[in-house]
Write an enzyme that holds these catalytic residues in place. Structure first.
Site, PDB file in Angstrom:
ATOM      1  N   GLU A  89       0.805  -1.231   0.000  1.00  0.00           N
ATOM      2  CA  GLU A  89       0.000   0.000   0.000  1.00  0.00           C
ATOM      3  C   GLU A  89       0.831   1.270   0.000  1.00  0.00           C
ATOM      4  O   GLU A  89       0.542   2.218  -0.725  1.00  0.00           O
ATOM      5  CB  GLU A  89      -0.931   0.029   1.221  1.00  0.00           C
ATOM      6  N   HIS A 141      -7.483  -0.400  12.285  1.00  0.00           N
ATOM      7  CA  HIS A 141      -8.403  -0.953  13.184  1.00  0.00           C
ATOM      8  C   HIS A 141      -9.830  -0.830  12.681  1.00  0.00           C
ATOM      9  O   HIS A 141     -10.106   0.140  12.049  1.00  0.00           O
ATOM     10  CB  HIS A 141      -8.460  -0.307  14.490  1.00  0.00           C
TER      11      HIS A 141
END
Lengths: 342, 393
Positions: A89, A141
């Site tokens: 990424e 998260h």
């Protein structure tokens, strides 16, 4: 600059409940389009319109997209315009920003929002700040990324709810010369919406920075974005049977926020509830309440403005827990009645 | 006399063969200087390459003077920045490039002005070689409106056409550079991107991510590691399991280059640029170089290395001295001519410093400008809800 599409993931893959909606009567030329298809159309049209546009990300090409949003695009446009990347990424986000600096218009797709955190530095420090720091010469998260990205000057942040929103806002994002974070809600992909004839046109765009009043009402203002807009409209339908008329505003853009539309509504209804899927602290609702307090609408409030938000906990795994960690329709109804003291 | 020299130089350049064969042209009777000479340069260590750049380089008088002027100007500019910093006229971060001049000048000599370049924060030298004047650089360091970024960027954020800075986050510029190379390939314009990073950044994961994608997609990118032996206060031996930075690209071919010799850097860069432009994909160069200053102005630079070491490099390997000696020993330039040039350069830098000290700071109205590009004017919240500031793009 780069247009960054990020997929918002709020838990496990399973779509729990597809909300049935009551559709307004419209002209016969309207057809039903899912959010997924609307995004696909938007990209297809923009790829066709401007040869500088290209898409890169994991599984976007030969796999047809992890969530099938880019289905058919690789077949149509080929390797040069639709690029499968390795699972890196930070690397490919940086490559997207670099390509934008050199004049292309990349769409950089993160498979889930959590993965975008690996690249947050490239988004904030390379994309957002560069124009300012270069004074226009050339110029970081499971959680709610609206608050994260919305915090940052130099970025625009949009949050579509319906298929029309998705298509129109994404097209505007691609055409925008600045970095735009597009918060897509994965749970919405399969939901069909009416798409008007106007929205079916290749030139259809929705301006960034303008909210939409989805439903007129006189008793209370509900401000929301993304998936929660649907919840608000459902709650409004239930409340209407009891004689309570809610005005529902779809923010559409998180940053720059259209506070004028919210203020005008609050000055009419005298009551405000913000509804979001994200956590309460430093969230979208917190920002709306603060601004309303600071502005002219404050004097028109007959009750404190209230935020309806996700529960302040990390996203739980078990399905039943997950369902209860974001606002439900009954939570909205409850909050409306508390605010109106009925 | 000047015209005569110019004619001679162009005649000889026209008859020069491409691969730098030994052509020492003897001085004509009415010419004072040797128009060009050939020099042996250090052979590059190779990784996954059958052949490397040539072991000899031809230097013309004209080019030699140009390289000298560029390097000396950069040297004096950095020393002036040091002085202004100590006078507290420059504040904040300031990373000086003196000692490494041959890298920036050699690279620029090996690529076209239409090629692209991106580097990290030790960027003043590259800002100069990419076309920005000393005046605009110093004024940016002093934060004035005449600075290249109107005073809003500072030391680490200077930009020019096809020069993307100037980047503060270690290593982040490498994926950006690969992205610029992707754009070159996409647009089919035969341009390449030179992407620089230091020995400290060389261990960053995102650099390896960039290597992978660049090799996979055959991006026209020259990755260059400027190894000046210290990442801030940490020597290369203490930071890297392998200090063969030119091999760290693994499947990407690499060269190790003497970064103190401008001709060595130039030949290696030409070789690398040809490689990329031929569509073979990326290539990696390690330039072995040295910085005289500490990491930044807040680092005296002697707690992790000895003064003797610094002094040794200065006396034996200084890039400017090396070029000067070559030019004088082959009669391509005279001591007086070089001295004159030095005086001119000092004057230019002094005038630039004057401008940088006297130019006004950017006006307060500029505070909120340039947040977005191509947008209508908008309002920005100030420090409190009653302060609304204007922003234009």
């Amino acid at each position: 600059m780069a247009s960054l599409r990020c997929f918002l993931r709020s838990g496990r893959n399973a779509v729990s409940v597809i909300l049935r909606r009551e559709f307004h009567k419209t002209s016969p030329a309207a057809l039903q389009v899912t959010v997924r298809d609307a995004l696909n159309q938007a990209m297809d049209e923009e790829l066709e319109r401007d040869e500088r546009v290209f898409l890169l990300g994991e599984e976007v090409a030969q796999y047809d997209g992890a969530y099938k949003v880019s289905r058919g695009l690789w077949k149509k446009y080929g390797d040069k315009r639709i690029i499968d990347t390795p699972i890196t990424e930070m690397g490919f986000a940086g490559i997207a920003v670099g390509a934008a600096m050199a004049g292309l218009r990349p769409i950089c797709e993160f498979m889930t929002f959590n993965f975008s955190m690996q690249a947050i530095d490239q988004v904030i420090n390379s994309a957002a700040k560069t124009y300012y720091m270069s004074a226009g010469v050339a110029a970081q998260h499971s959680q709610c990324f609206a608050a994260w990205y919305g915090h940052c000057p130099g970025l625009k942040v949009i949050s579509p709810w319906s298929a029309e929103d998705a298509k129109g806002l994404l097209k505007s994002a691609i055409r925008d010369d600045n970095p735009v974070v597009v918060l897509e809600n994965e749970l919405m992909y399969g939901v069909p919406f009416e798409m008007s004839e106007e929205a079916q046109s290749k030139d259809f765009t929705i301006p960034i920075g303008k909210a939409k009043v989805e439903r007129q009402g006189s008793h209370i203002t509900l401000v929301s974005h993304s998936r929660m807009v649907g919840h608000c409209l459902d709650a409004a339908a239930v409340l209407a049977k009891e004689g309570i008329e809610c005005e529902v505003i779809n923010l559409r853009t998180i940053r720059p926020m259209d506070i004028d539309t919210i203020e005008a509504s609050v000055m009419k209804t005298n009551h405000l509830i913000t509804v979001e899927g994200g956590w309460p602290q430093f969230g979208v609702g917190a920002e709306i309440c603060a601004r309303i307090m600071e502005g002219q609408a404050f004097n028109y409030l007959d009750a404190p403005a209230i935020r309806v938000t996700g529960v302040d906990i990390p996203m739980p795994y078990a399905k039943i827990l997950e369902d209860h960690s974001t606002p439900q329709i009954k939570d909205i109804i409850f909050s409306v009645k508390k605010t109106l003291n009925v | 006399m000047q015209n005569m020299l110019t004619i001679l130089t162009s005649v000889f350049r026209g008859s020069l063969s491409k691969n730098g064969s030994k052509v020492v042209v003897s001085a004509r009777t009415y010419a004072d200087f040797t128009p060009q000479a050939s020099f042996d340069i250090k052979k590059c260590e190779l990784h996954r390459l059958e052949q490397g750049p040539p072991g000899e380089a031809v230097l013309t008088r004209e080019d030699g003077l140009r390289y000298y002027r560029a390097m000396q100007t950069m040297r004096r500019m950095e020393l002036k920045a040091d002085q202004l910093y100590k006078q507290k006229i420059i504040r904040g971060f300031c990373h000086l490039y003196d000692g490494q001049e041959a890298c920036a000048v050699g690279i620029e000599a090996g690529v076209n002005p239409t090629d692209h370049l991106i580097t990290a924060y030790r960027a003043h030298g590259y800002t100069y070689t990419r076309g920005i004047s000393v005046k605009e650089i110093l004024a940016e360091l002093t934060g004035r409106k005449g600075g290249v970024a109107k005073g809003k960027g500072g030391s680490m954020h200077m930009y020019a056409k096809h020069f993307y800075g100037g980047n503060g986050i270690v290593g982040a510029q490498v994926p950006l550079g690969a992205g610029v190379a992707l754009a070159c390939q996409y647009q089919g314009n035969n341009q390449i991107c030179v992407t620089l990073y230091g020995d400290g950044a060389a261990n960053q994961g995102q650099i390896f991510e960039s290597f992978n994608m660049a090799a996979l997609w055959k991006l026209p990118c020259i990755f260059i590691c400027e190894n000046n032996k210290y990442g801030m206060g940490t020597s290369v031996e203490r930071a890297s399991a392998s200090t063969d930075y030119y091999k760290r690209g693994d499947f990407i071919p690499g060269l190790r280059v003497d970064g103190m010799d401008v001709l060595c850097v130039r030949e290696a860069t030409k070789f690398a640029a040809d490689y990329c432009r031929s569509g073979k994909g990326p290539i990696l160069m390690e330039l072995q170089t040295y910085r005289y200053h500490g990491h930044s102005m807040s680092d005296p630079g002697v707690s992790y290395r000895t003064r003797e070491e610094i002094q040794e490099v200065r006396s034996k390997s200084d890039p400017i001295s090396m070029l000067k000696d070559r030019m004088i020993s082959t009669n391509m330039a005279s001591v007086e001519e070089i001295k004159e040039m030095d005086v001119e350069i000092r004057k230019e830098v002094e005038e630039a410093a004057q401008f940088a000290t006297s130019d006004p700071e950017p006006p307060l109205e500029d505070l909120c400008n340039h947040i977005f590009y191509n947008e209508p004017p908008m309002e920005v919240r100030g420090t409190n809800p009653w302060t609304k500031l204007k922003s234009i793009s």
